[in-house]
Design an enzyme around this catalytic site. Structure first.
Site, PDB file in Angstrom:
ATOM      1  N   TYR A 110       0.817  -1.221   0.000  1.00 43.47           N
ATOM      2  CA  TYR A 110       0.000   0.000   0.000  1.00 43.47           C
ATOM      3  C   TYR A 110       0.844   1.261   0.000  1.00 43.47           C
ATOM      4  CZ  TYR A 110      -3.606  -3.165   1.868  1.00 43.47           C
ATOM      5  OH  TYR A 110      -4.487  -4.182   2.076  1.00 43.47           O
TER       6      TYR A 110
ATOM      7  N   CYS B 120      13.826 -12.140  -1.232  1.00 40.61           N
ATOM      8  CA  CYS B 120      14.462 -11.956  -2.530  1.00 40.61           C
ATOM      9  C   CYS B 120      13.543 -11.201  -3.491  1.00 40.61           C
ATOM     10  CB  CYS B 120      14.903 -13.292  -3.083  1.00 40.61           C
ATOM     11  SG  CYS B 120      16.151 -14.020  -2.022  1.00 40.61           S
TER      12      CYS B 120
END
Ligand SMILES: *Cc1c(COP(=O)(O)O)cnc(C)c1O
Length: 417
Positions: free
Chosen positions: A311, A337
């Protein structure tokens, strides 16, 4: 958390650093004193004959949070049959649970009906199906008043192309279905989205809902959902709940007089009740200076706390191991990752490897949105209740990662090709 004498402390003077020593890192900690404060603030902001505060439990579904709020007097807002079941398990009476799903099928709604909880319908197709199959079951309808609210298109639900609710412009169609099926409408509901910044747009939407009540003579409740904004940084703007409470109460009491019958006023706060009560504690694994910035790499990532990445939400981050160190500029990043940045170019007290950082406002949509991505274990959770810490969720183990995986025996006859 208070900051006194160079130490961050939770209620009852519980030391967050000692919690990390005992329960490990990363760690979610919830302070019930703050949940109680927020519940009482909300309860006293409104002055109407029958106020109901239903905790929107998708924000944080640890069963102890549900139980704590039930003891405060809250009802429950559930968005799935599983949340309904959690609520029942936590001790909520069925009639204090409100189920407000979207895009579910009639099978799930029928299952929930059997449990005796209240239901808000969010599309006309479902209203028709229910009207034919269970005309005897009263329902609420979720109206979309198309008032734009909320700081982010992912979490604002009132705009014209939002998938939520039945458009206010489709009211004639709703009335036709009600007439044709004889289904009883017991409530009107709206939830325009998270992070309402000003009282006026909220009141505008609230008014649209009240103007609709003339078409429904048997209402038991009007439900204004939620979207109350809480502060994320020092001196941040927040919904002025006292002002909203006073103005809505005045308007609502006038409505009750006109309507000629007491109608419950319901709210469904999630974030408002639990966001500020939560702290996410993480350990600095790496201090990594680069030509452009100094990274603090922590033992967590978007697998545990996705709000900053998903968000773009701002969460305050402090070095609670060494709070009085010289402030420096850091980018706090995770170990996943993928790019998982908790905070970019933040002023944080000088940090060393092994220090504990605290990310604030971690009580809502934090653990609840966590995953096992990168096959990492989800963190433990601790609840500080009456000034004492209690473990309320154990850290996961490899068994949790493998649970429900079905391992094939590739050498066995029936699998071999
Ligand atoms: C998510 C949700 C809420 C709670 O929203 P907050 O912003 O956390 O207060 C309330 N009602 C419904 C129907 C929801 O889906």
């Amino acid at each position: 958390m208070t900051f006194d004498n160079n130490h961050y402390l939770l209620s009852g003077n519980v030391d967050p650093l000692q919690l990390v020593e005992k329960y490990g890192s990363p760690l979610y900690v919830y302070d019930t004193a703050i949940i109680e404060r927020q519940y009482k603030r909300m309860a006293s902001a409104f002055d109407v004959p029958d106020l109901k505060i239903n905790y929107a439990c998708k924000a944080n579904t640890n069963i102890n949070i549900l139980q704590f709020l039930q003891k405060q007097g809250a009802g429950l807002d559930a968005v799935s049959v599983q949340e309904v079941e959690l609520g029942l398990r936590a001790g909520y009476r069925p009639d204090t649970i409100m189920y407000t799903p979207n895009s579910v099928d009639i099978a799930e709604v029928s299952e929930v009906i059997k449990k005796g909880v209240r239901i808000n319908i969010d599309n006309i197709s479902m209203l028709e199906q229910l009207g034919h199959e269970h005309p005897e079951v009263p329902v609420g309808i979720r109206i979309n008043p198309h008032i734009m609210a909320g700081g982010n298109t992912k979490i604002s639900t009132g705009h014209i192309d939002s998938k939520f609710g039945i458009s206010i412009h489709q009211l004639p169609h709703i009335l036709k279905v009600v007439e044709a099926t004889g289904i009883k409408i017991e409530g009107l509901h709206m939830h325009t989205g998270s992070d309402i910044l000003d009282a006026n747009s909220f009141l505008l939407a609230a008014d649209i809902l009240l103007n609709t009540t003339v078409h429904f003579p048997d209402l038991d409740y009007v439900d204004y959902g939620s979207g109350f904004k809480v502060p994320y940084k020092k001196d941040d703007i927040e919904t002025d709940i006292e002002e909203v409470g006073a103005r809505i109460s005045e308007r609502f009491n006038q409505f009750i007089k006109d309507y000629g019958k007491t109608v419950s006023l319901i709210f469904e706060p999630g974030k408002f009740l639990v966001s500020e009560a939560g702290y996410f504690l993480m350990k600095v694994n790496v201090v990594k200076p680069t030509p452009s910035t100094v990274f603090l790499g922590v033992d967590s990532g978007l697998n545990h706390m996705i709000r900053p990445m998903f968000y773009n939400s701002y969460h305050r981050i402090e070095n609670i191991s060494r709070p009085s160190g010289k402030p420096r500029i850091y980018s706090v990043v995770g170990y996943i990752c993928e790019t998982d940045t908790f905070g970019d170019n933040r002023k944080i007290a000088e940090a060393m490897e092994g220090d504990i950082l605290c990310l604030f406002n971690a009580g809502a949509y934090a653990f609840a949105m966590s995953s096992n991505y990168n096959s990492r274990f989800r963190p433990a959770e601790v609840m500080v209740y009456h000034g004492k810490p209690h473990l309320i969720r154990k850290r996961e183990t490899l068994d949790d990662i493998l649970r429900n995986q079905v391992e094939l025996s590739f050498d066995k006859e029936e699998v071999r090709v």
